[in-house]
Design a protein around this motif. Sequence first.
Motif, PDB file in Angstrom:
ATOM      1  N   UNK A 104      46.057  51.187  73.757  1.00  0.00           N
ATOM      2  CA  UNK A 104      47.271  50.531  73.259  1.00  0.00           C
ATOM      3  C   UNK A 104      47.243  50.375  71.741  1.00  0.00           C
ATOM      4  N   UNK A 105      48.363  50.646  71.114  1.00  0.00           N
ATOM      5  CA  UNK A 105      48.519  50.448  69.674  1.00  0.00           C
ATOM      6  C   UNK A 105      49.544  49.351  69.435  1.00  0.00           C
ATOM      7  N   UNK A 106      50.746  49.570  69.932  1.00  0.00           N
ATOM      8  CA  UNK A 106      51.804  48.576  69.793  1.00  0.00           C
ATOM      9  C   UNK A 106      52.649  48.577  71.059  1.00  0.00           C
ATOM     10  N   UNK A 107      52.122  48.014  72.149  1.00  0.00           N
ATOM     11  CA  UNK A 107      52.861  48.019  73.414  1.00  0.00           C
ATOM     12  C   UNK A 107      54.135  47.189  73.367  1.00  0.00           C
ATOM     13  N   UNK A 108      54.224  46.269  72.410  1.00  0.00           N
ATOM     14  CA  UNK A 108      55.444  45.490  72.203  1.00  0.00           C
ATOM     15  C   UNK A 108      55.958  45.785  70.799  1.00  0.00           C
ATOM     16  N   UNK A 109      57.250  46.067  70.631  1.00  0.00           N
ATOM     17  CA  UNK A 109      57.782  46.406  69.312  1.00  0.00           C
ATOM     18  C   UNK A 109      57.445  45.358  68.260  1.00  0.00           C
ATOM     19  N   UNK A 223      59.066  37.418  81.230  1.00  0.00           N
ATOM     20  CA  UNK A 223      58.630  37.764  79.884  1.00  0.00           C
ATOM     21  C   UNK A 223      57.129  38.061  79.862  1.00  0.00           C
ATOM     22  N   UNK A 224      56.664  38.927  78.958  1.00  0.00           N
ATOM     23  CA  UNK A 224      55.217  39.115  78.789  1.00  0.00           C
ATOM     24  C   UNK A 224      54.542  37.789  78.448  1.00  0.00           C
ATOM     25  N   UNK A 225      53.351  37.594  78.981  1.00  0.00           N
ATOM     26  CA  UNK A 225      52.562  36.383  78.710  1.00  0.00           C
ATOM     27  C   UNK A 225      53.343  35.104  79.022  1.00  0.00           C
ATOM     28  N   UNK A 226      54.148  35.158  80.075  1.00  0.00           N
ATOM     29  CA  UNK A 226      54.868  33.967  80.501  1.00  0.00           C
ATOM     30  C   UNK A 226      55.870  33.454  79.479  1.00  0.00           C
ATOM     31  N   UNK A 227      56.314  34.315  78.568  1.00  0.00           N
ATOM     32  CA  UNK A 227      57.314  33.909  77.588  1.00  0.00           C
ATOM     33  C   UNK A 227      56.779  33.066  76.455  1.00  0.00           C
TER      34      UNK A 227
END
Length: 375
Positions: A104-109, A223-227
């Motif tokens: 993973x590099x940037x899985x979330x923008x 949401x990722x990580x529970x928001x």
Amino acid sequence: MLSTVLLVAALVALGAPASGEPRPSGTAPAPPSLLATRCRAWAADPRNPWALAHGMVLDGRDFRTMDRRAAAEVVVADFLHRTPRPSAAAPDLFFESATSDGTPVEPHPALQVKTLLLAGYPLSQRFEASWGPVTLRELVEDLKRDFRPALASSPEGAWTLDALSQVLKPGATFRDGTGATVRFDAVMETALTTLEAAHAELSAGLKAGRAEVPKRGQGIYAHPCGGLHFFQAVADWARHPSVRKAWRKRLDAQVDVLLYRLDSETRQYETALASAPAYRLPLLVQMLKFHGHLLETLGRYRDDTGWRPTEAQRQTVERARTYLEGTVRRLEALGAFNELPAIAARERQLALDLLGDTCHAAHGEALWSGRSGAR
């Protein structure tokens, strides 16, 4: 891919057993020290930029790779790309979501740009990319060009919102890549409304005095990580006095919901542990994620807005710290902190979760123990 050789080398260099062998009696560090030690060892692989970003979560711009380079410099030099942007003078600057081998590099923008900003780098900071110098300001300007209104209400928008909120002020506007004017006050108002809607069922449970609200992937749990990253992005905008004044009652209500989540979710994790012992490790890693991110979120909110917890709220924070300590001890008893390479060989995503969540938990604990080295 997690580098087994580098992980093992780091653990040995730090005096930690590289296998699951027990420690000598009386030598185990306190949980906060254990979290920080493991984060700094595991996140230092220069071939894993996502891990480097998590090391910077804990230590900010001071975090370095195993070969002693600044983590931020490695991320930009080795993983930042550029391509010509149609109908625009400036090229498109970007990080891939992952490398060709799946690292993973940037899985979330905007995860990397947000990390650089929170690590304490100024906009004027110059990095050496593969083609030459680039400033953090250029990366932020590229982020503005890539902005889309849907990010204000998207679970994947948290990192972009957090990054832009670090560099913009109330009343700020900018033009996106289509030439449209973006009014950032309106963007963040939409984000707060999105958070309120995502927390609606939990808010109703809190008002009704229910012991828990079941997690079914609904609302904030989509949401990722529970928001919790989304909460951080929204709440950080309130560091501006005018925003804090306008949002005070609404943010107070969201903080109450966040604190309510502690016991609601912890109770469900404990129930799952009792009923599904075969899933003990992944459940404990999820508990580490929740407790660590919760403490990090509340610590950031306090530091950025001047929030002063009431006595009841302070007791909830202390209970979260106690829960985190218990979770760490249970993971240590399973040997998880000594067996990351073995876990990665079996379940790569679980190993990534353990690495990232250890760093967030170390940061959360540091924020509440006065030992935070990041911003």
